[in-house]
Scaffold this active site. Structure first.
Site, short mmCIF file in Angstrom:
data_model
loop_
_atom_site.label_atom_id
_atom_site.label_comp_id
_atom_site.label_asym_id
_atom_site.label_seq_id
_atom_site.Cartn_x
_atom_site.Cartn_y
_atom_site.Cartn_z
N LYS A 257 -6.19 -11.82 42.67
CA LYS A 257 -7.27 -12.13 41.73
C LYS A 257 -8.50 -12.66 42.45
CE LYS A 257 -4.58 -12.95 37.53
NZ LYS A 257 -4.18 -13.95 36.52
N LYS B 95 1.91 -2.17 38.49
CA LYS B 95 2.48 -2.60 37.20
C LYS B 95 1.49 -2.34 36.05
CE LYS B 95 0.94 -7.35 37.10
NZ LYS B 95 1.13 -8.75 36.97
N LYS C 227 -2.75 -5.52 31.25
CA LYS C 227 -3.71 -5.47 30.14
C LYS C 227 -5.14 -5.57 30.61
CE LYS C 227 -2.36 -10.17 29.05
NZ LYS C 227 -1.70 -11.03 28.10
P1 AMP Z 1 0.33 -11.95 31.03
O1 AMP Z 1 -0.13 -10.78 30.31
O2 AMP Z 1 -0.02 -11.90 32.49
O3 AMP Z 1 -0.01 -13.24 30.38
O4 AMP Z 1 1.91 -11.84 30.98
C1 AMP Z 1 2.66 -12.25 29.87
C2 AMP Z 1 4.11 -12.00 30.13
O5 AMP Z 1 4.38 -10.60 30.22
C3 AMP Z 1 4.60 -12.60 31.46
O6 AMP Z 1 5.90 -13.11 31.28
C4 AMP Z 1 4.63 -11.44 32.38
O7 AMP Z 1 5.57 -11.59 33.43
C5 AMP Z 1 5.01 -10.30 31.44
N1 AMP Z 1 4.47 -9.02 31.93
C6 AMP Z 1 3.17 -8.72 32.14
N2 AMP Z 1 3.03 -7.45 32.59
C7 AMP Z 1 4.29 -6.94 32.67
C8 AMP Z 1 4.82 -5.67 33.06
N3 AMP Z 1 4.02 -4.67 33.46
N4 AMP Z 1 6.16 -5.50 33.00
C9 AMP Z 1 6.98 -6.50 32.59
N5 AMP Z 1 6.54 -7.72 32.21
C10 AMP Z 1 5.21 -7.94 32.24
#
Ligand code: AMP
Ligand code: TRP
Length: 320
Positions: A114, A194, A197
């Site tokens: 980041k 991965k 969003k």
């Molecule tokens: P975030 O969107 O970064 O706040 O992530 C929210 C939750 O979703 C966290 O527990 C991440 O580890 C999980 N997460 C985000 N992207 C992925 C992905 N591509 N595959 C699996 N888990 C994800």
């Protein structure tokens, strides 16, 4: 207060929630409500560590909360609130910061990625310390997250050991909970990275609230490889393996069964079956999302924050 083991997890309000969030984390958030005392947050303070639009911030906090509720987090069973409305998170983060090593923070993969992309700031560096505070403020035992949070959780555990060692046993050592399949859902456009969003290409992810036609189009257009076999093999066939995991999660059918049904069927019919399963799995979420009123969500979040403050304050009294 309940004597069930406790769980905390958080999600950032930084874009559309997608099927990776659901499979990696949110699905466990919902399931764990049955056996744990559950605390969940929209972690808006974390989302401020990268550039954001102040005018849209309020909207995305509310929207993220709405999706989490639509997925099945139940405000009667979980304490679900906005992190910034409970100032004890930030206070505990300060105290943990005084025992956190800068070298370890600088080695965090997410920090490196980041800060390359959006420039350095102190918040980005201390991000995992705030995450540790989120987890410790409710003295929880388990944290359901995707695979990408492993390093952050290790840091949390290091801080627990250091804190307890110096000041007395206050915090349990929290366990990371990840699903067996789908802890890292990959981009539909590039199965080597991965699903995210904040990916600028919306065709790379399936949003939890998009219309079915759009999900179908993205799955039919997912990047795969040239040999025509449907086989679960992350080294040779990452695109197909990713789709197999999406389908297995969505349909509840084991991967070997899908391999024997679709092995020689060709990519077209396989992708169509994946799309059908995903669309069917997401339909109730999308329906609940549409029916939920913004005002109702705002009210729920306000009320939960009051309870969460009382709970967090009890921990802070011990810490101080
Ligand atoms: P975030 O969107 O970064 O706040 O992530 C929210 C939750 O979703 C966290 O527990 C991440 O580890 C999980 N997460 C985000 N992207 C992925 C992905 N591509 N595959 C699996 N888990 C994800
Ligand atoms: N860092 C997590 C992510 O990007 C979000 C998060 C913040 C979190 N605080 C947390 C997850 C506490 C679990 C527990 O996904």
């Amino acid at each position: 207060m309940s004597d069930r083991p406790r769980v905390f997890s958080g999600i950032q309000p930084s874009g559309d929630l997608h099927i990776g969030n659901l499979i990696g984390a949110l699905d466990n958030w919902v399931k764990m409500q049955d056996t744990y005392e559950t605390f969940y947050c929209v972690v808006d303070l974390h989302a401020m560590s990268v550039p954001y639009d102040p005018a849209e911030f309020e909207r995305s906090r509310l929207n993220t909360a709405k999706v989490v509720l639509a997925v099945g987090v139940d405000p009667k069973r979980s304490l679900f609130y906005l992190q910034s409305q409970v100032p004890q998170h930030a206070e505990l983060a300060w105290i943990l910061g005084t025992i956190a090593g800068i070298g370890q923070l600088e080695r965090m993969t997410q920090y490196k990625e980041k800060s390359d992309r959006s420039g350095q700031n102190l918040g980005l560096l201390s991000y995992p310390v705030l995450m540790a505070a989120d987890i410790l403020i409710h003295r929880v035992n388990a944290v359901p997250v995707g695979d990408d949070q492993t390093q952050h959780l290790e840091l949390t555990r290091d801080l627990v050991v250091r804190f307890n060692g110096r000041f007395g046993e206050l915090f349990p050592l929290p366990e990371r909970i990840t699903p067996e399949l789908g802890a890292r859902v990959m981009s539909l456009q590039n199965p080597m990275v991965k699903m995210s969003k904040t990916d600028p290409d919306p065709d790379s992810y399936i949003s939890l609230t998009e219309d079915p036609e759009s999900s179908r189009r993205k799955i039919m257009g997912a990047v795969t490889d040239s040999d025509r076999k449907v086989r679960y093999d992350w080294d040779e066939k990452p695109g197909i393996s990713n789709l197999l995991e999406l389908m297995s999660f969505s349909s509840g059918r084991p991967i070997p069964e899908l391999e024997s049904e679709f092995g020689d069927a060709g990519y077209g019919p396989f992708k169509k079956a994946v799309a059908d399963a995903v669309v069917e799995r997401l339909a109730p979420i999308r329906g609940r999302f549409k029916r939920t009123e913004d005002a109702e969500v705002a009210r729920l979040m306000q009320k939960a924050a009051l309870d969460a403050r009382t709970r967090a304050e009890a921990t802070m009294r011990l810490v101080r």
